[in-house]
Write an enzyme that holds these catalytic residues in place. Structure first.
Site, short mmCIF file in Angstrom:
data_model
loop_
_atom_site.label_atom_id
_atom_site.label_comp_id
_atom_site.label_asym_id
_atom_site.label_seq_id
_atom_site.Cartn_x
_atom_site.Cartn_y
_atom_site.Cartn_z
N GLU A 201 0.84 -1.10 0.01
CA GLU A 201 0.13 0.02 -0.12
C GLU A 201 0.81 1.18 0.06
OE1 GLU A 201 -2.59 -0.27 3.39
OE2 GLU A 201 -2.71 -2.35 3.25
N GLU A 306 -9.59 6.36 3.39
CA GLU A 306 -9.95 5.71 4.79
C GLU A 306 -9.67 6.64 5.89
OE1 GLU A 306 -7.51 2.19 5.72
OE2 GLU A 306 -8.68 1.73 7.55
#
Ligand SMILES: *[C@@H]1O[C@H](CO)[C@@H](O)[C@H](O)[C@H]1NC(C)=O
Ligand SMILES: *[C@@H]1O[C@H](CO)[C@@H](O)[C@H](O)[C@H]1NC(C)=O
Ligand SMILES: *[C@@H]1O[C@H](CO)[C@@H](O)[C@H](O)[C@H]1NC(C)=O
Ligand SMILES: *[C@@H]1O[C@H](CO)[C@@H](O)[C@H](O)[C@H]1NC(C)=O
Ligand SMILES: *[C@@H]1O[C@H](CO)[C@@H](O)[C@H](O)[C@H]1NC(C)=O
Length: 397
Positions: A201, A306
Site C-alpha cells: 500500500e 480511509e
C-alpha cells in the site's frame, strides 16, 4: 530535552522521598520513565550521517546494506536489486510537481550508498488503536473487523490477475479531529482471503496530533495482524532511493477552489518483487518472498480514502476524508484519483490498462462518499471523487 531531564529529576526525588513507604507509586514513576524511553527517537544502526529537517523531523542516512529489511529472517541472503529488471512505471509529473519537496533537503543530502530513514516515535502508530484495514465488497454496512471504526470511500477491481496498479491523486490536509483517528488516501494492491490478506500500500496520511500530510507505505502479510508495518518500521520494504524519506511531509497540499497538487503512485511486479514509484522516482520494492499470496499476482486493487473513527464523544468523529468535502462536489473541491490503471500481462508484454469498470463502495455514504466520474475531463482518464466531513447533520451516527 529539558523536559526529559526535569522529569527524571522529579522522578528521582519522588523516588527518594516516597519509595520507602509507598511502593505502588514508585511503579507509577517507573512506568513514566519507561514511556519516556519509548518516545525517544533512536538513531538507526548503520547511520553514516544525520540531518535535521526544518519541520523537526530527524533523518538518518543509513548504509543501504544495513537497512531494516535485511533483519527479516527471509531476507538474510537477499541480493539487493538496484532497479527493476525493466522499468515500467513511474508517472512523469508536469512542472512544479516533478520533484517532491522534502524539507530536510535544505539542510543536506544523503550520500549515494545510503538511504534516508526518518526517525519515527515508537508510539506513532499505536497497536490496537487506529489499525488500518482493507474495505471489502461484501460488508456494505460495516468493515471487516466488525467494530465500525474503519470508514472507507473507495473504488476497486477484483477477480483478475493483476501485476500492479497506478493513479494520480491530489493531496490534501484533512482535519484529524481526535486522538487515534487518522485520514488517508492510498492504493491497496492485494491478494488472499480476508483473514490473512496480503497487501502492499502507498499514499498520503494524516495522524493525530501530528496533523501533517505525509507520504506513507504499508504492508501486511497476515490480514493486518502481526506481519507488516508502516514505512521502514519493521523489516520488509527494501529502499533503494537515496533522496526520498518515507514518512516525510508532502508539500504543498491542494486548497479548496484553488490550485490542486498531486502525486503519482505506481506499484507493479517485476520478477518476484513489487516495485514502488512516486512521481517518476523509484523508491524501492517489497520482496515477493516475504508474502504468501502476493508472492504470486494480485487479485484485487483498491483506490480511495480511509478514516479511522474512534467515535469521540459517543458519536461519529469529525475527522475529514479527502478535502473534507463530498465527492459529488467534483473538481477543485473534492479529493480525486485520476488515470486509474492496472498492469496486465498481454501475451508476455506488461502494459498498463485503463480501468473501464469501477466498483464503488462507501461504508457510510452520508459521512464520506464516492462519485465515479463518467466524463473525460482533459486527460483524466478513468477517475473518481471521494471524501466528506465526517460528523454533521447528515452523518449524525
Ligand atoms: C541463507 O544461506 C545459508 C547458507 O547458505 C543457509 O543455511 C540459510 O538457510 C539461508 N537462509 C535463507 C533464509 O534462505
Ligand atoms: C502534463 O501536461 C500535458 C499537457 O498539458 C498532458 O497531456 C499530460 O497528461 C500531463 N501529465 C500529467 C502527468 O498530468
Ligand atoms: C444495511 O443497513 C440497512 C439500513 O440500516 C439495512 O436495511 C440492511 O439490512 C443492512 N445490510 C446488511 C448487509 O447488514
Ligand atoms: C505472461 O503471459 C505469458 C503468456 O501469455 C506467460 O507465458 C507468462 O508466464 C506470463 N508471465 C507472468 C509473469 O505471469
Ligand atoms: C454521470 O452521468 C449521469 C447521467 O448523464 C449524470 O446524472 C451524473 O451527474 C454524471 N456523474 C458525473 C460524476 O459526471
Amino acid at each position: 530535552m529539558a523536559y526529559v531531564n526535569n522529569n527524571k529529576l522529579e522522578c528521582l526525588l519522588f523516588f527518594l522521598f516516597a519509595s520507602s513507604y509507598v511502593l505502588g507509586d514508585t511503579f507509577v514513576c517507573g512506568r513514566k520513565i519507561e514511556n519516556m524511553k519509548n518516545n525517544v527517537l533512536v538513531k538507526r544502526k548503520g547511520t553514516i550521517k544525520t540531518i535535521e529537517g526544518e519541520d523537526g523531523d530527524i533523518i538518518d542516512c543509513v548504509d543501504i546494506y544495513q537497512q531494516p529489511a535485511f533483519d527479516h529472517p527471509l531476507l538474510k541472503n537477499h541480493t539487493i536489486q538496484m532497479k527493476p529488471s525493466s522499468i515500467s512505471g513511474g508517472v512523469k509529473m508536469n512542472s512544479s510537481q516533478a520533484e517532491l519537496i522534502q524539507d530536510w533537503h535544505k539542510n543536506g543530502q544523503c550520500p549515494k550508498g545510503t538511504i534516508p530513514i526518518r526517525r519515527e516515535q515508537q508510539d506513532e502508530h499505536p497497536h490496537g488503536r487506529g489499525v488500518k484495514w482493507i474495505p471489502r465488497r461484501t460488508q456494505l454496512n460495516q468493515s471487516i473487523n466488525n467494530d465500525n471504526h474503519n470508514e472507507f470511500a473507495t473504488v476497486d477491481i477484483e477477480g483478475g490477475t493483476f501485476y500492479g496498479g497506478r493513479a494520480i491523486l491530489n493531496v490534501w490536509n484533512p482535519v484529524v479531529y481526535s486522538n487515534g483517528d487518522f485520514s488517508l488516501a492510498q492504493i491497496w494492491v492485494t491478494a488472499g482471503p480476508d483473514k490473512e490478506v496480503n497487501t502492499v500500500e502507498a499514499g498520503w496520511k494524516v495522524d493525530y496530533p501530528d496533523r501533517k500530510t505525509r507520504l506513507f507505505i504499508f504492508w501486511t502479510g497476515d490480514g493486518y495482524k502481526s506481519k507488516g508495518c508502516y514505512n521502514l518500521e519493521c523489516p520488509g520494504f527494501v529502499q533503494i532511493n537515496h533522496k526520498f524519506a518515507l514518512g516525510s511531509p508532502i508539500k504543498p497540499v491542494s486548497r479548496y477552489s484553488a490550485q490542486q497538487f498531486e502525486i503519482g503512485i505506481t506499484i507493479y511486479k517485476r520478477k518476484r518483487n513489487w516495485w514502488l514509484h512516486v512521481q517518476d522516482q523509484i523508491l524501492g520494492y517489497w520482496p515477493g518472498s516475504i508474502f504468501h499470496y502476493l508472492a504470486s499476482t494480485a487479485t484485487r486493487i483498491v483506490w480511495g480514502g480511509e478514516v479511522y473513527n474512534t467515535n469521540p464523544n459517543g458519536h461519529h468523529t469529525r475527522t475529514q476524508m479527502g478535502s473534507g468535502h463530498f465527492g459529488n462536489e467534483g473538481y477543485g473541491k473534492a479529493s480525486y484519483f485520476r488515470n486509474i490503471e492496472y498492469m496486465d500481462n498481454y501475451s508476455g508484454k506488461f502494459i498498463y490498462v485503463q480501468v473501464r469498470s469501477l466498483h464503488a463502495y462507501a461504508t457510510r455514504p452520508f459521512c464520506y462518499n464516492v462519485e465515479v466520474a463518467n466524463n473525460t475531463v482533459g486527460g483524466f482518464g478513468t477517475h473518481f471523487y471521494f471524501g466528506g466531513p465526517g460528523y454533521s447533520t447528515l452523518c449524525a451516527v
